[in-house]
Design an enzyme around this catalytic site. Structure first.
Site, PDB file in Angstrom:
ATOM      1  N   VAL A 225       0.838  -1.213   0.000  1.00 50.16           N
ATOM      2  CA  VAL A 225       0.000   0.000   0.000  1.00 50.16           C
ATOM      3  C   VAL A 225       0.873   1.263   0.000  1.00 50.16           C
ATOM      4  CG1 VAL A 225      -1.810   1.273   1.206  1.00 50.16           C
ATOM      5  CG2 VAL A 225      -1.862  -1.235   1.197  1.00 50.16           C
TER       6      VAL A 225
ATOM      7  N   VAL B 109       9.184   5.157   5.799  1.00 51.58           N
ATOM      8  CA  VAL B 109       9.753   4.215   6.768  1.00 51.58           C
ATOM      9  C   VAL B 109       9.613   2.788   6.247  1.00 51.58           C
ATOM     10  CG1 VAL B 109       9.566   3.306   9.126  1.00 51.58           C
ATOM     11  CG2 VAL B 109       9.113   5.723   8.697  1.00 51.58           C
TER      12      VAL B 109
ATOM     13  N   GLY C 168     -11.036  -1.781   0.936  1.00 53.66           N
ATOM     14  CA  GLY C 168     -10.035  -1.281  -0.010  1.00 53.66           C
ATOM     15  C   GLY C 168     -10.391   0.038  -0.666  1.00 53.66           C
TER      16      GLY C 168
ATOM     17  N   ILE D 235     -13.188   1.013  -2.043  1.00 53.87           N
ATOM     18  CA  ILE D 235     -14.601   1.444  -2.025  1.00 53.87           C
ATOM     19  C   ILE D 235     -14.785   2.541  -0.964  1.00 53.87           C
ATOM     20  CG2 ILE D 235     -16.993   0.715  -1.678  1.00 53.87           C
ATOM     21  CD1 ILE D 235     -16.143  -2.154  -2.182  1.00 53.87           C
TER      22      ILE D 235
ATOM     23  N   LYS E 175     -13.146  -4.851   9.951  1.00 60.86           N
ATOM     24  CA  LYS E 175     -13.845  -3.876   9.104  1.00 60.86           C
ATOM     25  C   LYS E 175     -15.293  -3.705   9.558  1.00 60.86           C
ATOM     26  CE  LYS E 175     -10.791  -5.107   5.320  1.00 60.86           C
ATOM     27  NZ  LYS E 175     -10.510  -6.108   4.302  1.00 60.86           N
TER      28      LYS E 175
HETATM   29  P1  NDP Z   1       3.167  -4.812   3.582  1.00 58.25           P
HETATM   30  O1  NDP Z   1       3.613  -5.925   4.463  1.00 58.25           O
HETATM   31  O2  NDP Z   1       3.260  -4.980   2.122  1.00 58.25           O
HETATM   32  O3  NDP Z   1       3.964  -3.482   3.981  1.00 58.25           O
HETATM   33  C1  NDP Z   1       4.281  -3.124   5.300  1.00 58.25           C
HETATM   34  C2  NDP Z   1       5.383  -2.089   5.272  1.00 58.25           C
HETATM   35  O4  NDP Z   1       5.649  -1.650   6.601  1.00 58.25           O
HETATM   36  C3  NDP Z   1       6.701  -2.622   4.710  1.00 58.25           C
HETATM   37  O5  NDP Z   1       7.322  -1.627   3.955  1.00 58.25           O
HETATM   38  C4  NDP Z   1       7.526  -2.924   5.957  1.00 58.25           C
HETATM   39  O6  NDP Z   1       8.904  -2.789   5.738  1.00 58.25           O
HETATM   40  C5  NDP Z   1       7.047  -1.811   6.894  1.00 58.25           C
HETATM   41  N1  NDP Z   1       7.142  -2.185   8.292  1.00 58.25           N
HETATM   42  C6  NDP Z   1       6.505  -3.200   8.917  1.00 58.25           C
HETATM   43  N2  NDP Z   1       6.830  -3.218  10.222  1.00 58.25           N
HETATM   44  C7  NDP Z   1       7.702  -2.214  10.415  1.00 58.25           C
HETATM   45  C8  NDP Z   1       8.411  -1.718  11.551  1.00 58.25           C
HETATM   46  N3  NDP Z   1       8.282  -2.291  12.740  1.00 58.25           N
HETATM   47  N4  NDP Z   1       9.217  -0.647  11.406  1.00 58.25           N
HETATM   48  C9  NDP Z   1       9.350  -0.070  10.195  1.00 58.25           C
HETATM   49  N5  NDP Z   1       8.697  -0.480   9.073  1.00 58.25           N
HETATM   50  C10 NDP Z   1       7.893  -1.539   9.194  1.00 58.25           C
HETATM   51  O7  NDP Z   1       1.684  -4.488   4.030  1.00 58.25           O
HETATM   52  P2  NDP Z   1       0.522  -3.833   3.149  1.00 58.25           P
HETATM   53  O8  NDP Z   1       1.041  -2.658   2.429  1.00 58.25           O
HETATM   54  O9  NDP Z   1      -0.188  -4.901   2.410  1.00 58.25           O
HETATM   55  O10 NDP Z   1      -0.490  -3.377   4.300  1.00 58.25           O
HETATM   56  C11 NDP Z   1      -0.202  -2.263   5.101  1.00 58.25           C
HETATM   57  C12 NDP Z   1      -1.422  -1.901   5.938  1.00 58.25           C
HETATM   58  O11 NDP Z   1      -2.518  -1.619   5.067  1.00 58.25           O
HETATM   59  C13 NDP Z   1      -1.922  -3.030   6.844  1.00 58.25           C
HETATM   60  O12 NDP Z   1      -2.451  -2.474   8.008  1.00 58.25           O
HETATM   61  C14 NDP Z   1      -3.011  -3.685   6.015  1.00 58.25           C
HETATM   62  O13 NDP Z   1      -3.973  -4.333   6.813  1.00 58.25           O
HETATM   63  C15 NDP Z   1      -3.614  -2.482   5.336  1.00 58.25           C
HETATM   64  N6  NDP Z   1      -4.321  -2.743   4.096  1.00 58.25           N
HETATM   65  C16 NDP Z   1      -3.733  -3.502   3.117  1.00 58.25           C
HETATM   66  C17 NDP Z   1      -4.383  -3.706   1.941  1.00 58.25           C
HETATM   67  C18 NDP Z   1      -3.800  -4.534   0.840  1.00 58.25           C
HETATM   68  O14 NDP Z   1      -4.531  -4.784  -0.148  1.00 58.25           O
HETATM   69  N7  NDP Z   1      -2.565  -4.962   0.926  1.00 58.25           N
HETATM   70  C19 NDP Z   1      -5.704  -3.132   1.692  1.00 58.25           C
HETATM   71  C20 NDP Z   1      -6.222  -2.331   2.790  1.00 58.25           C
HETATM   72  C21 NDP Z   1      -5.533  -2.152   3.928  1.00 58.25           C
HETATM   73  P3  NDP Z   1       9.687  -3.748   4.699  1.00 58.25           P
HETATM   74  O15 NDP Z   1       9.198  -3.341   3.337  1.00 58.25           O
HETATM   75  O16 NDP Z   1      11.093  -3.435   4.895  1.00 58.25           O
HETATM   76  O17 NDP Z   1       9.271  -5.146   5.063  1.00 58.25           O
HETATM   77  N1  HSE Z   2      -6.185  -8.522   3.239  1.00 53.06           N
HETATM   78  C1  HSE Z   2      -7.244  -7.634   2.995  1.00 53.06           C
HETATM   79  C2  HSE Z   2      -8.244  -8.281   2.060  1.00 53.06           C
HETATM   80  C3  HSE Z   2      -6.737  -6.354   2.425  1.00 53.06           C
HETATM   81  O1  HSE Z   2      -7.902  -9.286   1.430  1.00 53.06           O
HETATM   82  O2  HSE Z   2      -9.370  -7.802   1.960  1.00 53.06           O
HETATM   83  C4  HSE Z   2      -7.792  -5.303   2.258  1.00 53.06           C
HETATM   84  O3  HSE Z   2      -8.255  -4.832   3.466  1.00 53.06           O
END
Ligand code: NDP
Ligand code: HSE
Length: 418
Positions: free
Chosen positions: A12, A41, A124, A126, A195
């Protein structure tokens, strides 16, 4: 110029950074200001045109940063970070529904008049949070029902339409960036419950935690269930349901069989759909991509734009307790029709034993089917649909049936929503 700091540069966060750059002209035109990422970060090294640090506090304490985007995931650690960002006077945008499921009321209190936005947390791309907080704010909400997890809908769709194996499709969903870091959150129904709780807070002012509500996932669904559903013109979906019933609110997440002809039954793949019933507006339906980097970033950036435009709506759409009379109903009070799958010894009198037990608990049967058990010759599978009954009764029936020596394995159960 508005400066943004992004906590988390994964699926994301990476898309947020990319789209802020790619669509910068339209974003500036719509927000009235240039929006740039000042810092990000991540734990590992990343290639972005802004500095990336491993320490979130570097970004949160940067006096030049106006808006913090939290897309790291987790519960308590991001809560501490978001809290500190708000205490530092920075607006926050988060997609983190797990954190909000546990800490939304504390965060609302801490945020006060500082914007804390979370459109991307639910379904997501929506705009369902905006619809509930703004578009439907004149209504008493009667019910919210929908597909709120893209990963499990993706898995179910491929299992049903292509006969694909559960593990293979889950792997594909992970590769596409749909799944949570721990995918049991998706397939176990927990992500959808997070959610649902967020939506229920806006709609009903209910302050419940995941532990308080009924949550079941899709792990126990078998090909037999899929075929039975097809035979009876149902589709299996993982639904989140929030319903106003008898002065209370029912909150639950579990697989359901829904009629093939219903609109939600046609929502396939990673798509989500949420149906909201309001007392003035009637039924409304919101549909779109429920997961994935770009779709989610679309919602995150919409929140950023909203903040830049000067929106200071209260976080949950209201400042004080909303409808204090509404109580969360206990799980046992839920009523539904049920589908039951039993593998039983193929011998005389077994069926009578089962139907008598159900009848003693006042559970009546609407439909029944018997199939050979593909695993063992001496067993058959018996599949029932019951008439409506209380959850308490069906749970008691399952417990008693599982004690019968003629019943093999755990009994499969799926609720039916007409
Ligand atoms: P990812 O695992 O792809 O990304 C997480 C990011 O956070 C990575 O860049 C990771 O670093 C970094 N990170 C994790 N822990 C730490 C820490 N302790 N210190 C510093 N950096 C950290 O997750 P997503 O992008 O998929 O999801 C992110 C959030 O969005 C979650 O809360 C998820 O539930 C929510 N979300 C996700 C959706 C999706 O479709 N993926 C949709 C809607 C919400 P590194 O890259 O180095 O591992
Ligand atoms: N893991 C979640 C899903 C991401 O599959 O719906 C969106 O919130």
């Amino acid at each position: 110029m508005v400066k943004v700091g992004i906590l988390g540069l994964g699926t994301v966060g990476g898309s947020v950074a990319k789209i802020l750059q790619k669509n910068k002209k339209i974003i500036e035109a719509r927000s009235g200001k240039k929006i740039v990422v000042k810092a990000g970060v991540a734990l590992e090294d990343k290639d972005f045109d802004f500095p990336v640090t491993k320490d979130p506090m570097d970004v949160i304490n940067d006096p030049e940063i106006d808006i913090i985007v939290e897309v790291m995931g987790g519960i308590d650690f991001p809560y501490k970070l978001v809290k500190q960002a708000l205490l530092n006077g920075k607006a926050v945008v988060t997609a983190n529904k797990a954190m909000l499921a546990y800490h939304r009321y504390e965060l609302q209190e801490i945020a006060g008049d500082i914007p804390l936005m979370y459109e991307a947390s639910t379904a997501g791309g929506i705009p369902i949070i905006g619809a509930l907080r703004n578009g439907l704010s004149a209504n008493h909400i009667e019910s919210i029902m929908g597909i709120m997890n893209g990963t499990s809908n993706f898995i179910l769709t491929k299992m049903i339409q292509e006969g694909a194996a559960y593990e293979d499709v889950l792997k594909e969903a992970q590769e596409l960036g749909y799944a949570e870091a721990d995918p049991t959150f998706d397939v176990g129904g927990f992500d959808a419950s997070h959610k649902l709780l967020i939506l229920a807070s806006i709609a009903f002012g209910i302050d419940a935690k995941p532990e308080d509500i009924l949550i079941e996932g899709i792990e126990g669904i078998m090909q037999t269930d899929v075929e039975f559903a097809k035979d009876f013109e149902y589709v299996i979906k993982l639904l989140g349901v929030a319903k106003r019933v008898n002065g209370g609110v029912e909150l639950r997440v579990h697989p359901v069989m829904i009629p093939q002809k219903s609109m939600i039954a046609k929502v396939d793949g990673v798509m989500n759909a949420v149906m909201v019933q309001g007392d003035c507006v009637g039924e409304t339906l919101y549909y779109g991509a429920g997961a994935g980097g770009d779709a989610t970033a679309s919602a995150v950036i919409a929140d950023i734009i909203d903040i830049v435009r000067g929106n200071t709506n209260p976080m949950l759409g209201y400042k004080k307790s909303l409808e204090s009379g509404l109580k969360l109903l206990s799980k046992e009070e839920i009523t539904s029709q049920y589908y039951l799958r039993l593998s039983v010894e193929d011998k005389k009198g077994v069926l009578a034993q089962i139907t008598n037990l159900l009848s003693d608990l006042d559970i009546s049967i609407e439909a029944m089917m018997q199939k050979p058990d593909s695993d063992q010759d001496e067993y058959v599978e018996i599949l029932f649909i019951t008439h409506k009954c209380k959850e308490r009764s069906i749970q008691e029936a399952i417990a008693k049936l599982e004690q019968l020596s003629v019943v093999k394995n755990k009994i499969g159960m799926i609720r039916i929503e007409q």
